[in-house]
Design a protein around this motif. Structure first.
Motif, PDB file in Angstrom:
ATOM      1  N   SER C 228       0.928  -1.284  -0.050  1.00 36.93           N
ATOM      2  CA  SER C 228       0.002  -0.053   0.119  1.00 36.93           C
ATOM      3  C   SER C 228       0.684   1.247   0.021  1.00 36.93           C
ATOM      4  O   SER C 228       0.677   2.149  -0.742  1.00 36.93           O
ATOM      5  N   LEU C 229       1.936   1.267   0.757  1.00 36.18           N
ATOM      6  CA  LEU C 229       2.886   2.484   1.039  1.00 36.18           C
ATOM      7  C   LEU C 229       3.436   2.706  -0.255  1.00 36.18           C
ATOM      8  O   LEU C 229       3.597   3.759  -0.724  1.00 36.18           O
ATOM      9  N   LEU C 230       3.811   1.462  -1.012  1.00 36.61           N
ATOM     10  CA  LEU C 230       4.453   1.768  -2.284  1.00 36.61           C
ATOM     11  C   LEU C 230       3.721   2.578  -3.157  1.00 36.61           C
ATOM     12  O   LEU C 230       3.911   3.295  -4.071  1.00 36.61           O
ATOM     13  N   ALA C 231       2.234   1.616  -3.463  1.00 37.20           N
ATOM     14  CA  ALA C 231       1.406   2.164  -4.318  1.00 37.20           C
ATOM     15  C   ALA C 231       0.896   3.756  -4.168  1.00 37.20           C
ATOM     16  O   ALA C 231       0.963   4.450  -4.952  1.00 37.20           O
ATOM     17  N   LEU C 232       0.795   4.284  -2.695  1.00 34.12           N
ATOM     18  CA  LEU C 232       0.402   5.374  -2.569  1.00 34.12           C
ATOM     19  C   LEU C 232       1.733   6.483  -2.878  1.00 34.12           C
ATOM     20  O   LEU C 232       1.418   7.671  -3.370  1.00 34.12           O
ATOM     21  N   GLN C 233       2.841   6.187  -2.613  1.00 31.91           N
ATOM     22  CA  GLN C 233       3.815   7.105  -2.945  1.00 31.91           C
ATOM     23  C   GLN C 233       4.352   7.143  -4.457  1.00 31.91           C
ATOM     24  O   GLN C 233       4.703   8.092  -5.014  1.00 31.91           O
ATOM     25  N   ASN C 234       4.200   6.160  -5.220  1.00 29.97           N
ATOM     26  CA  ASN C 234       4.502   6.068  -6.429  1.00 29.97           C
ATOM     27  C   ASN C 234       3.184   6.723  -7.630  1.00 29.97           C
ATOM     28  O   ASN C 234       3.418   6.901  -8.401  1.00 29.97           O
ATOM     29  N   LYS C 235       1.972   6.427  -6.914  1.00 29.69           N
ATOM     30  CA  LYS C 235       0.831   7.060  -7.268  1.00 29.69           C
ATOM     31  C   LYS C 235       0.593   5.889  -8.590  1.00 29.69           C
ATOM     32  O   LYS C 235      -0.364   6.338  -9.662  1.00 29.69           O
ATOM     33  N   PHE C 236       1.178   5.012  -8.835  1.00 26.57           N
ATOM     34  CA  PHE C 236       0.929   4.064  -9.864  1.00 26.57           C
ATOM     35  C   PHE C 236       1.352   2.608  -9.393  1.00 26.57           C
ATOM     36  O   PHE C 236       2.392   2.468  -8.820  1.00 26.57           O
ATOM     37  N   ILE C 237       0.721   1.826 -10.090  1.00 23.12           N
ATOM     38  CA  ILE C 237       1.000   0.371  -9.650  1.00 23.12           C
ATOM     39  C   ILE C 237       0.934  -0.796 -10.856  1.00 23.12           C
ATOM     40  O   ILE C 237       0.111  -0.477 -11.692  1.00 23.12           O
ATOM     41  N   THR C 238       1.761  -1.646 -10.893  1.00 20.51           N
ATOM     42  CA  THR C 238       1.736  -2.766 -11.955  1.00 20.51           C
ATOM     43  C   THR C 238       1.998  -4.103 -11.362  1.00 20.51           C
ATOM     44  O   THR C 238       2.323  -4.001 -10.137  1.00 20.51           O
ATOM     45  N   PRO C 239       1.370  -5.132 -11.936  1.00 22.16           N
ATOM     46  CA  PRO C 239       1.360  -6.525 -11.338  1.00 22.16           C
ATOM     47  C   PRO C 239       2.796  -6.782 -11.121  1.00 22.16           C
ATOM     48  O   PRO C 239       2.996  -7.820 -10.289  1.00 22.16           O
ATOM     49  N   ASP C 240       4.063  -6.052 -11.440  1.00 24.13           N
ATOM     50  CA  ASP C 240       5.507  -6.594 -11.208  1.00 24.13           C
ATOM     51  C   ASP C 240       5.454  -6.570  -9.753  1.00 24.13           C
ATOM     52  O   ASP C 240       6.118  -7.522  -9.208  1.00 24.13           O
ATOM     53  N   VAL C 241       4.737  -5.771  -8.824  1.00 29.54           N
ATOM     54  CA  VAL C 241       5.017  -5.754  -7.457  1.00 29.54           C
ATOM     55  C   VAL C 241       4.810  -7.417  -6.700  1.00 29.54           C
ATOM     56  O   VAL C 241       4.962  -7.641  -5.700  1.00 29.54           O
ATOM     57  N   ALA C 242       3.601  -7.891  -7.527  1.00 29.93           N
ATOM     58  CA  ALA C 242       3.351  -9.114  -6.684  1.00 29.93           C
ATOM     59  C   ALA C 242       3.947 -10.306  -7.326  1.00 29.93           C
ATOM     60  O   ALA C 242       3.784 -11.655  -7.038  1.00 29.93           O
ATOM     61  N   GLY C 243       5.073 -10.063  -8.221  1.00 35.15           N
ATOM     62  CA  GLY C 243       5.946 -11.114  -8.980  1.00 35.15           C
ATOM     63  C   GLY C 243       6.702 -11.935  -8.161  1.00 35.15           C
ATOM     64  O   GLY C 243       7.219 -11.498  -7.120  1.00 35.15           O
ATOM     65  N   TYR C 244       7.144 -12.930  -8.779  1.00 31.15           N
ATOM     66  CA  TYR C 244       8.030 -13.955  -8.191  1.00 31.15           C
ATOM     67  C   TYR C 244       9.541 -13.114  -7.991  1.00 31.15           C
ATOM     68  O   TYR C 244       9.879 -13.507  -6.565  1.00 31.15           O
ATOM     69  N   MET C 245       9.827 -12.400  -8.678  1.00 31.99           N
ATOM     70  CA  MET C 245      11.175 -11.875  -8.571  1.00 31.99           C
ATOM     71  C   MET C 245      11.061 -10.949  -7.223  1.00 31.99           C
ATOM     72  O   MET C 245      12.236 -10.782  -6.332  1.00 31.99           O
ATOM     73  N   HIS C 246       9.973 -10.153  -7.047  1.00 34.55           N
ATOM     74  CA  HIS C 246       9.826  -9.382  -5.796  1.00 34.55           C
ATOM     75  C   HIS C 246       9.680 -10.417  -4.422  1.00 34.55           C
ATOM     76  O   HIS C 246      10.495  -9.793  -3.336  1.00 34.55           O
ATOM     77  N   SER C 247       9.258 -11.472  -4.650  1.00 38.11           N
ATOM     78  CA  SER C 247       9.223 -12.298  -3.529  1.00 38.11           C
ATOM     79  C   SER C 247      10.742 -12.755  -3.015  1.00 38.11           C
ATOM     80  O   SER C 247      10.793 -12.781  -2.015  1.00 38.11           O
ATOM     81  N   ILE C 248      11.230 -13.032  -4.139  1.00 37.79           N
ATOM     82  CA  ILE C 248      12.680 -13.566  -4.130  1.00 37.79           C
ATOM     83  C   ILE C 248      13.228 -12.318  -3.350  1.00 37.79           C
ATOM     84  O   ILE C 248      14.442 -12.361  -2.418  1.00 37.79           O
ATOM     85  N   GLU C 249      13.136 -11.059  -3.847  1.00 37.60           N
ATOM     86  CA  GLU C 249      14.150  -9.986  -3.342  1.00 37.60           C
ATOM     87  C   GLU C 249      13.671  -9.651  -2.013  1.00 37.60           C
ATOM     88  O   GLU C 249      14.491  -9.521  -1.016  1.00 37.60           O
ATOM     89  N   LEU C 250      12.421 -10.033  -1.489  1.00 39.06           N
ATOM     90  CA  LEU C 250      11.974  -9.675  -0.112  1.00 39.06           C
ATOM     91  C   LEU C 250      12.845 -10.837   0.882  1.00 39.06           C
ATOM     92  O   LEU C 250      13.413 -10.651   1.832  1.00 39.06           O
TER      93      LEU C 250
END
Lengths: 290, 261, 318
Positions: C228-250
């Motif tokens: 949510s914080l990411l979406a609010l400050q970017n004011k824009f969102i793509t499905p990449d935030v939910a992607g496998y690579m982001h899980s791995i990064e976390l």
């Protein structure tokens, strides 16, 4: 039912590749208890090396052979440089090491070659064959036959040769294997070489159909991993069945339901199987000893 | 009245009879020992009683209630706790935290209170901590409380496990080889501790290889061989039982004969 | 009075967040800083799941995605303020985690890894494919919650990036405070106990399945709020935030810094968030560097950077 036949044929072709990737996972897992997330990169490397050796003027069979040897060497290097030093690390760390390796290999490939998609000519031309009303590329037959040959060859290796039995013994019980004089380090090296070579061969077989590029490895690794877990990690028969099943499910979903959700179908099935059978289809039941 | 009643308990592992038709009972303040050669099924029996394995035959009754095959954490709530033959210590936690963890049922509360560190949560934790300190003193580990549990000696870990099990204030306590790997002084300490706990009215079921200790502290002995009960009774009676002597010495006698022949 | 390690950690974190802007040469650094805090928040949740309870998830970006899209969708469809939408998103994530967690957490090790990965993959596929709702791979815009305007009318005029830096920073400190509270609490002890030995935890009365589920739900809350914080400050969102690579990064951030400690994991978030920014000059080598860092740290510092380093320093002191 020419339509169904068509979906089944393409499912089996893709499934054969998944099965080979899953087999690579299985071999390394059995020798070292490590799930090697860089397994997909071996497929990518097999295709890429062949493309560039072929474009450099080598005949295709020689280019393919060189690619397989080079990939096997990278597999051995991965074992020596990253897996052996991390012996005994927790599962999360091992996952991150092998994912790190896959990102590294991808990055190096992109620098050494490029970011384009590549292919080389199919082995027996591109004229489709008619099978029971469905059409099929001759290269698909190569993929399926290649996968079968590898599974039969490995089965013979594991059951008929002393080295193969040593690998199986190590998989069953490392310490016992060491006690009877098996060099388990050598077994691990061999397993990485074998698994990388199988991955590379899969890459060589499938590139004329699906093309290859530096970033095709992740998706393959995920599917192969899922196939291996579906069948039950550590079981070669499970890898074969899991891979083929996954390929066919994907093809049927893409054909009858929605091509966008073909990947979803695979994961839904895997979740369902794991919920019902937490050890996968052919996995061994484990009892905690306390 | 007996606190723990075992009736015809049995389990197979892949067609192999691990334990077959074992019955006995255990009253408050009693110390009952299960003995038998290696592989007789003692630990398997313990695992069935404590809910780690689900028995295929028979019943376990705790204070009259049928508790066969219910999960260990529910057994803990009913006052049954245990220690393990091969230690199951929370290695990464301190000695004190291991002892506090034994108080889980007394100290647990709403997650939200724990997240916000509300006074209620801190009070629960503080009570558990005070009680844990007393238990550690009792088993002689008071001065080691700040150490990481993994750094303790084997004998000390055995005592820590007993302290953790006692933290539940159990009615029935299962001790799986509490003195294994301990030296004579440590064995004596554990010996005294067990007697003390039993004197408080806790029913104790013991698996132990140290026969001297078993003969000294048990009220009653159950002998297992090949998964079956072959004898039971008072220590003096059991030690003279010909079947028991055969179970322990039989193979040895034969081995010696073979060696000479 | 001696300060507890919890207070010291929180003070250090708060001081770092408050003082760092004094050394920022441009507003770009506020942007990087708030990205670090956003990732740090998700990673703090994973410390509870992986560091405390010892469970792996390769699908937590799925919850990040749910939190992010809640802020984009709830204002449009439900007329909610985006901040309220973030709360709804967190509740939704928690609810889904509760439902999915039950069967998933029965699995162990690699099986848990693949099941959680499958869950994450499903979420990102839905977000990418349901284009009429989510805008598909092109993403969608997120409305402004109007907080900055509110501050401005109260007399505090912050630049956009400075505002989100401060806001994310405060949320992170609160998140860290909660996670640190949990560590020393009865619940935290139960989680660490089942991490150490499930069978022993059971025998002292810990409802292992229930506590794993609690950790999973808590970590889903964190991931969702991070999204949510990411979406609010970017004011824009793509499905990449939910992607496998982001899980791995976390997961990598968590383990890289040291999964067992909140501060360590936040350090991991800092390193992995800044690395690509530093390496933009050598963009070609970004993946190579990332891969190398992941491998080297895990091979040579198994407990993660911070615990390994602090042990080394303490060892030298002796």
């Amino acid at each position: 039912m020419p339509e169904l036949m068509q979906f089944l044929l393409s499912g089996v072709t893709v499934g054969a590749v998944y099965a080979l990737v899953a087999l690579g996972f299985t071999i390394i897992y059995n020798a070292s208890d490590v799930v090697n997330f860089a397994q997909g990169e071996f497929v990518m490397l097999g295709g890429m090396f062949t493309v560039f050796a072929f474009e450099a003027g080598l005949p295709l069979p020689l280019a393919a052979l060189l690619a397989i040897i080079a990939t096997a060497a990278i597999g051995v290097a991965l074992n020596k440089l990253a897996i052996e030093p991390a012996r005994g690390a927790p599962v999360v760390s091992l996952i991150i090491i092998t994912i790190g390796a896959s990102i590294l290999i991808r990055g190096l490939t992109q620098i050494a070659f490029d970011k384009q998609l590549h292919r080389f000519p199919a082995f027996s031309g591109d004229a489709p064959i008619q099978i029971v009303g469905a059409t099929m590329l001759p290269q698909s037959l190569w993929v399926i036959a290649g996968a079968l040959a590898i599974f039969v060859g490995l089965w013979l290796f594991f059951t008929r040769t002393l080295t193969g039995r040593a690998v199986l013994a190590t998989a069953n019980n490392r310490i016992a294997a060491q006690l009877v004089g098996i060099n388990t380090k050598y077994v691990m090296t061999l397993s990485f070489a074998l698994s990388a070579a199988i991955g590379a061969l899969a890459g060589v077989l499938v590139t004329p159909i699906t093309l290859t590029g530096y970033d095709i490895g992740i998706a393959l690794a995920l599917k192969g991993f899922a196939a291996a877990m579906l069948g039950g990690m550590g079981n070669p028969k499970g890898a074969l069945v899991g891979g083929l099943l996954l390929g066919v499910i994907e093809a049927l979903t893409a054909g009858y339901l929605s091509s966008q959700y073909k990947d979803a179908a695979a994961f839904v099935i895997i979740l369902a199987v794991l919920f019902a059978m937490p050890q996968g289809l052919f996995g061994r039941q484990s009892t905690d000893r306390v | 009245m007996s606190l723990l009643q075992i009736e015809g308990l049995g389990i197979d592992f892949g067609g192999l009879r691990a334990v077959h038709d074992v019955s006995f009972s255990l009253g408050a303040g009693e110390i009952v020992s299960v003995i038998g050669p290696n592989g007789a099924g003692k630990t398997t029996l313990f695992n069935m009683i404590s809910g780690v394995y689900r028995p295929e035959h028979g019943r376990v009754r705790l204070a009259g209630e049928d508790v066969t095959g219910i999960e260990p954490h529910l057994l803990a709530r009913r006052g049954l706790s245990r220690t393990f033959q091969n230690l199951q210590i929370f290695q990464a936690m301190t000695v004190l935290e291991n002892a506090i963890a034994g108080h889980h049922l007394h100290e647990k509360g709403p997650v939200l209170a724990d997240l916000l560190s509300l006074p209620s949560s801190r009070r629960r934790a503080a009570e558990a901590e005070a009680s844990a300190r007393m238990l550690l003193d009792r088993v002689g580990l008071g001065r080691a409380e700040a150490q990481e549990a993994g750094s303790l000696s084997y004998g000390a870990l055995k005592r820590l496990e007993i302290a953790r099990a006692l933290a539940l204030k159990p009615r029935v306590l299962l001790l799986d080889e509490p003195a294994a790997g301990c030296n004579a002084v440590e064995t004596e300490e554990i010996d005294r501790l067990i007697a003390e706990v039993a004197a408080e009215g806790v029913a104790i079921l013991l698996v132990e290889h140290d026969m001297k200790m078993v003969m000294r502290i048990s009220n009653h002995i159950v002998v297992l061989d090949h998964g079956e009960k072959i004898a039971e009774g008072a220590p003096a009676k059991v030690s003279r039982d010909p079947r028991v002597i055969e179970a322990y010495l039989g193979p040895q006698v034969r081995e010696t004969a073979d060696a000479h022949g | 009075m001696r300060l507890s390690s919890k207070t010291t950690t929180l003070l250090a974190l708060a001081a770092l967040i408050a003082l760092a802007p004094l050394f920022f040469p441009s507003s770009y650094y506020f942007r990087v800083g708030s990205l670090i805090f956003v990732n740090g928040l998700a990673v703090t949740g994973l410390v509870v799941l992986t560091g405390y309870a010892g469970q792996i998830s390769l699908g937590h970006a799925g919850f990040v995605g749910i939190g992010a899209y809640a802020c984009a969708l709830a204002p449009v469809h439900l007329g909610l303020n985006p901040i309220a939408a973030a709360v709804v998103g967190a509740a939704l994530s928690g609810g889904i985690a509760w439902l999915v967690g039950r069967p998933i957490l029965r699995l162990k090790g690699y099986y848990l890894a693949v099941a959680s990965l499958g869950f994450g993959a499903l979420v990102s596929m839905v977000l990418a494919n349901e284009a009429q709702v989510t805008g598909g791979p092109d993403g969608m815009t997120v409305p402004d919650p109007g907080l900055r305007a509110l501050l401005k009318s109260a007399g505090l005029d912050l630049s956009n990036s400075a505002f989100w830096y401060a806001f994310s920073g405060i949320v992170l400190v609160i998140g860290a405070w909660l996670a640190l509270n949990l560590y020393h609490s009865p619940t935290g002890r139960a989680l660490r106990a089942l991490h150490g030995s499930e069978v022993a935890a059971r025998t002292v009365g810990v409802d292992v399945a229930g506590f794993k589920l609690r950790a999973f739900v808590i970590s889903a809350f964190y991931a969702s709020l991070s999204g949510s914080l990411l979406a609010l400050q970017n004011k824009f969102i793509t499905p990449d935030v939910a992607g496998y690579m982001h899980s791995i990064e976390l997961v990598t951030m968590t383990v890289l810094g040291g999964a067992g400690s909140v501060l360590g994991a936040i350090c991991g978030a800092m390193i992995l968030t800044t690395l690509p920014q530093v390496l933009t000059v050598f963009q070609e080598y970004e993946q190579v560097m990332l891969g190398l860092v992941m491998m080297l740290v895990m091979i040579f510092m198994r407990d993660g950077l911070l615990p390994s380093l602090s042990r080394k320093i303490r060892g030298r002191g002796k």
